[in-house]
Enzyme design. Structure first.
Site, PDB file in Angstrom:
ATOM      1  N   GLY A  13       0.784  -1.232   0.000  1.00  0.00           N
ATOM      2  CA  GLY A  13       0.000   0.000   0.000  1.00  0.00           C
ATOM      3  C   GLY A  13       0.814   1.280   0.000  1.00  0.00           C
ATOM      4  N   ASN A  15       1.470   2.988  -2.593  1.00  0.00           N
ATOM      5  CA  ASN A  15       0.704   3.908  -3.448  1.00  0.00           C
ATOM      6  C   ASN A  15      -0.504   4.470  -2.697  1.00  0.00           C
ATOM      7  OD1 ASN A  15       1.637   4.315  -6.350  1.00  0.00           O
ATOM      8  ND2 ASN A  15       1.945   2.110  -6.073  1.00  0.00           N
ATOM      9  N   ASN A 106      -6.198   2.320 -12.703  1.00  0.00           N
ATOM     10  CA  ASN A 106      -5.125   1.424 -12.267  1.00  0.00           C
ATOM     11  C   ASN A 106      -3.790   2.088 -12.546  1.00  0.00           C
ATOM     12  OD1 ASN A 106      -3.774  -1.010 -11.468  1.00  0.00           O
ATOM     13  ND2 ASN A 106      -3.457  -1.510 -13.621  1.00  0.00           N
ATOM     14  N   HIS A 108       0.003   0.856 -13.513  1.00  0.00           N
ATOM     15  CA  HIS A 108       0.710  -0.345 -13.956  1.00  0.00           C
ATOM     16  C   HIS A 108       2.187  -0.021 -14.083  1.00  0.00           C
ATOM     17  CE1 HIS A 108       1.323  -4.186 -15.857  1.00  0.00           C
ATOM     18  NE2 HIS A 108       2.040  -3.572 -16.773  1.00  0.00           N
ATOM     19  N   GLU A 142     -10.026  -5.323 -21.247  1.00  0.00           N
ATOM     20  CA  GLU A 142      -8.728  -5.768 -21.766  1.00  0.00           C
ATOM     21  C   GLU A 142      -7.652  -5.502 -20.720  1.00  0.00           C
ATOM     22  OE1 GLU A 142      -5.493  -4.839 -25.207  1.00  0.00           O
ATOM     23  OE2 GLU A 142      -7.396  -3.773 -25.309  1.00  0.00           O
ATOM     24  N   ASP A 144      -4.803  -4.445 -18.602  1.00  0.00           N
ATOM     25  CA  ASP A 144      -3.773  -3.418 -18.793  1.00  0.00           C
ATOM     26  C   ASP A 144      -3.885  -2.754 -20.160  1.00  0.00           C
ATOM     27  OD1 ASP A 144      -2.720  -3.947 -16.249  1.00  0.00           O
ATOM     28  OD2 ASP A 144      -1.414  -5.520 -17.019  1.00  0.00           O
ATOM     29  N   GLN A 170       8.586   2.821  -8.439  1.00  0.00           N
ATOM     30  CA  GLN A 170       7.580   3.111  -7.407  1.00  0.00           C
ATOM     31  C   GLN A 170       7.647   4.552  -6.931  1.00  0.00           C
ATOM     32  OE1 GLN A 170       6.508   0.520  -4.314  1.00  0.00           O
ATOM     33  NE2 GLN A 170       6.081  -1.170  -5.696  1.00  0.00           N
ATOM     34  N   GLU A 173       5.715   6.386  -9.297  1.00  0.00           N
ATOM     35  CA  GLU A 173       4.285   6.085  -9.118  1.00  0.00           C
ATOM     36  C   GLU A 173       3.666   6.963  -8.038  1.00  0.00           C
ATOM     37  OE1 GLU A 173       3.547   1.951  -8.347  1.00  0.00           O
ATOM     38  OE2 GLU A 173       4.565   1.286 -10.170  1.00  0.00           O
TER      39      GLU A 173
HETATM   40  N1  NHR Z   1      -8.898  -6.219 -14.401  1.00  0.00           N
HETATM   41  C1  NHR Z   1      -9.246  -5.905 -15.639  1.00  0.00           C
HETATM   42  N2  NHR Z   1     -10.375  -6.432 -16.098  1.00  0.00           N
HETATM   43  N3  NHR Z   1      -8.534  -5.077 -16.439  1.00  0.00           N
HETATM   44  C2  NHR Z   1      -7.375  -4.553 -15.974  1.00  0.00           C
HETATM   45  O1  NHR Z   1      -6.692  -3.754 -16.767  1.00  0.00           O
HETATM   46  C3  NHR Z   1      -6.930  -4.879 -14.662  1.00  0.00           C
HETATM   47  C4  NHR Z   1      -7.734  -5.731 -13.896  1.00  0.00           C
HETATM   48  C5  NHR Z   1      -7.340  -6.103 -12.599  1.00  0.00           C
HETATM   49  C6  NHR Z   1      -6.137  -5.657 -12.096  1.00  0.00           C
HETATM   50  C7  NHR Z   1      -3.955  -4.505 -12.366  1.00  0.00           C
HETATM   51  C8  NHR Z   1      -2.928  -5.291 -13.211  1.00  0.00           C
HETATM   52  C9  NHR Z   1      -1.562  -4.636 -13.214  1.00  0.00           C
HETATM   53  O2  NHR Z   1      -1.466  -3.407 -13.160  1.00  0.00           O
HETATM   54  C10 NHR Z   1      -5.306  -4.841 -12.880  1.00  0.00           C
HETATM   55  C11 NHR Z   1      -5.712  -4.427 -14.153  1.00  0.00           C
HETATM   56  C12 NHR Z   1      -3.202  -8.679 -11.536  1.00  0.00           C
HETATM   57  C13 NHR Z   1      -2.901  -9.534 -12.580  1.00  0.00           C
HETATM   58  C14 NHR Z   1      -2.928 -11.042 -12.389  1.00  0.00           C
HETATM   59  O3  NHR Z   1      -2.512 -11.789 -13.257  1.00  0.00           O
HETATM   60  C15 NHR Z   1      -2.597  -8.982 -13.817  1.00  0.00           C
HETATM   61  C16 NHR Z   1      -2.619  -7.620 -13.999  1.00  0.00           C
HETATM   62  C17 NHR Z   1      -2.928  -6.765 -12.944  1.00  0.00           C
HETATM   63  C18 NHR Z   1      -3.210  -7.298 -11.715  1.00  0.00           C
HETATM   64  N4  NHR Z   1      -3.446 -11.544 -11.233  1.00  0.00           N
HETATM   65  C19 NHR Z   1      -3.576 -12.947 -10.906  1.00  0.00           C
HETATM   66  C20 NHR Z   1      -5.050 -13.400 -11.059  1.00  0.00           C
HETATM   67  O4  NHR Z   1      -5.254 -14.612 -11.277  1.00  0.00           O
HETATM   68  C21 NHR Z   1      -3.223 -13.233  -9.461  1.00  0.00           C
HETATM   69  C22 NHR Z   1      -1.819 -12.859  -9.144  1.00  0.00           C
HETATM   70  C23 NHR Z   1      -1.534 -12.787  -7.644  1.00  0.00           C
HETATM   71  O5  NHR Z   1      -2.454 -12.967  -6.821  1.00  0.00           O
HETATM   72  O6  NHR Z   1      -0.367 -12.529  -7.307  1.00  0.00           O
HETATM   73  O7  NHR Z   1      -5.972 -12.581 -10.917  1.00  0.00           O
HETATM   74  O8  NHR Z   1      -0.525  -5.328 -13.384  1.00  0.00           O
HETATM   75  C1  GAR Z   2       3.085  -1.004  -7.573  1.00  0.00           C
HETATM   76  O1  GAR Z   2       4.370  -0.923  -8.106  1.00  0.00           O
HETATM   77  C2  GAR Z   2       2.066  -1.175  -8.674  1.00  0.00           C
HETATM   78  O2  GAR Z   2       2.423  -0.530  -9.869  1.00  0.00           O
HETATM   79  C3  GAR Z   2       2.101  -2.637  -8.877  1.00  0.00           C
HETATM   80  O3  GAR Z   2       2.262  -3.217  -7.597  1.00  0.00           O
HETATM   81  C4  GAR Z   2       2.918  -2.280  -6.748  1.00  0.00           C
HETATM   82  C5  GAR Z   2       2.077  -2.076  -5.524  1.00  0.00           C
HETATM   83  O4  GAR Z   2       2.809  -1.463  -4.526  1.00  0.00           O
HETATM   84  N1  GAR Z   2       0.867  -3.078  -9.419  1.00  0.00           N
HETATM   85  C6  GAR Z   2       0.758  -4.218 -10.050  1.00  0.00           C
HETATM   86  O5  GAR Z   2       1.734  -4.898 -10.349  1.00  0.00           O
HETATM   87  C7  GAR Z   2      -0.638  -4.604 -10.375  1.00  0.00           C
HETATM   88  N2  GAR Z   2      -0.639  -5.888 -10.921  1.00  0.00           N
HETATM   89  P1  GAR Z   2       2.091  -0.854  -3.250  1.00  0.00           P
HETATM   90  O6  GAR Z   2       1.202  -1.931  -2.673  1.00  0.00           O
HETATM   91  O7  GAR Z   2       3.206  -0.497  -2.334  1.00  0.00           O
HETATM   92  O8  GAR Z   2       1.305   0.343  -3.698  1.00  0.00           O
END
Ligand code: NHR
Ligand code: GAR
Length: 223
Positions: A13, A15, A106, A108, A142, A144, A170, A173
């Site tokens: 957390g 961010n 979000n 990323h 879609e 990301d 970060q 960010e």
């Molecule tokens: N949902 C949608 N529909 N669209 C996006 O653009 C999203 C989203 C949910 C989260 C954040 C994203 C990132 O910034 C985000 C964007 C998790 C995963 C993932 O593979 C991928 C991308 C992002 C967040 N999660 C696994 C799952 O099965 C679990 C991974 C874990 O628990 O460590 O959901 O990167």
């Molecule tokens: C951040 O770097 C963010 O961009 C990334 O996780 C970190 C969270 O840090 N997000 C993802 O990778 C989403 N899939 P935080 O918990 O310290 O904010």
């Protein structure tokens, strides 16, 4: 009227902390922080700031759909105007994303459209990139792939590991995300025809690019 903001987290957390510290109270209020993990450190940050917290453990739901429906019910009881994913690690279903269309952000850790998905820092290093960075975008079905709002490049330096690079990304960010939040809360940022618009004008295809983050942010009154 103040923008009612809900932040979703899964972990540390940092961010969330930046959002708490830099939110312009004239425009918005964080009314709830939700985590899918009970041990997320961000929950303590929220509590310390006097913000309500809730834990919704995805493991106890039979499906992604069921988890998302439960979350939507919970969130909607707070009438959110803006939902912010801050290190939230669960992919969201189309039903969830469409329900919050135009009010779900979000951050990323890459210069989207490069390196969607996970493990972005290592992948950028492996590819021999000269720069990496972070991007704030509206969330759509879609992964990301939603409309980009603003991004900040971060140079890759010799000797970088995914850990040193992640730490530098970060830091950017923590400036980028509060900026986007305050833009939205103050009514300057909107999703119009699937394009992010700032002050009524569409931003470029990769969003507004903040080249020299620290210099650019200095003197910005709303951060
Ligand atoms: N949902 C949608 N529909 N669209 C996006 O653009 C999203 C989203 C949910 C989260 C954040 C994203 C990132 O910034 C985000 C964007 C998790 C995963 C993932 O593979 C991928 C991308 C992002 C967040 N999660 C696994 C799952 O099965 C679990 C991974 C874990 O628990 O460590 O959901 O990167
Ligand atoms: C951040 O770097 C963010 O961009 C990334 O996780 C970190 C969270 O840090 N997000 C993802 O990778 C989403 N899939 P935080 O918990 O310290 O904010």
């Amino acid at each position: 009227m103040a923008c009612r903001i809900v932040v979703l987290i899964s972990g540390s957390g940092s961010n969330l902390q930046a959002l708490i510290d830099h939110l312009d109270p004239a425009h918005g209020q964080i009314v709830l922080v939700v985590s899918n993990r009970a041990d997320a450190y961000g929950l303590q940050r929220a509590a310390k700031a006097g913000i309500e917290t809730q834990v919704l453990d995805h493991n106890i739901y039979a499906s992604r759909e069921a988890f998302d429906q439960a979350m939507m019910a919970r969130l909607d009881s707070y009438s959110p105007d803006l939902l912010i994913l801050a290190g939230f690690m669960r992919i969201l279903t189309p039903a969830f994303v469409n329900h919050y269309h135009g009010r779900l952000l979000n951050i990323h850790p890459s210069l989207l459209p490069k390196y969607k998905g996970l493990n972005t820092h290592q992948r950028a290093l492996n590819a021999g990139e000269a720069e990496h960075g972070a991007t704030v975008h509206f969330v759509t079905e879609e992964l990301d792939g939603g409309p980009l709002i603003v991004q900040a490049p971060v140079p890759i330096v010799s000797g970088d590991t995914s850990a040193t690079l992640a730490a530098r990304v970060q830091q950017s960010e923590h400036l980028l995300y509060p900026q986007a939040m305050n833009w939205f809360a103050s009514g300057r940022l909107r999703l119009i025809d699937n394009r992010a618009c700032l002050d009524g004008k569409p931003v470029g295809p990769v969003g507004t690019r903040l080249e020299n983050m620290e210099t650019d942010m200095r003197g910005m009154t709303d951060v």
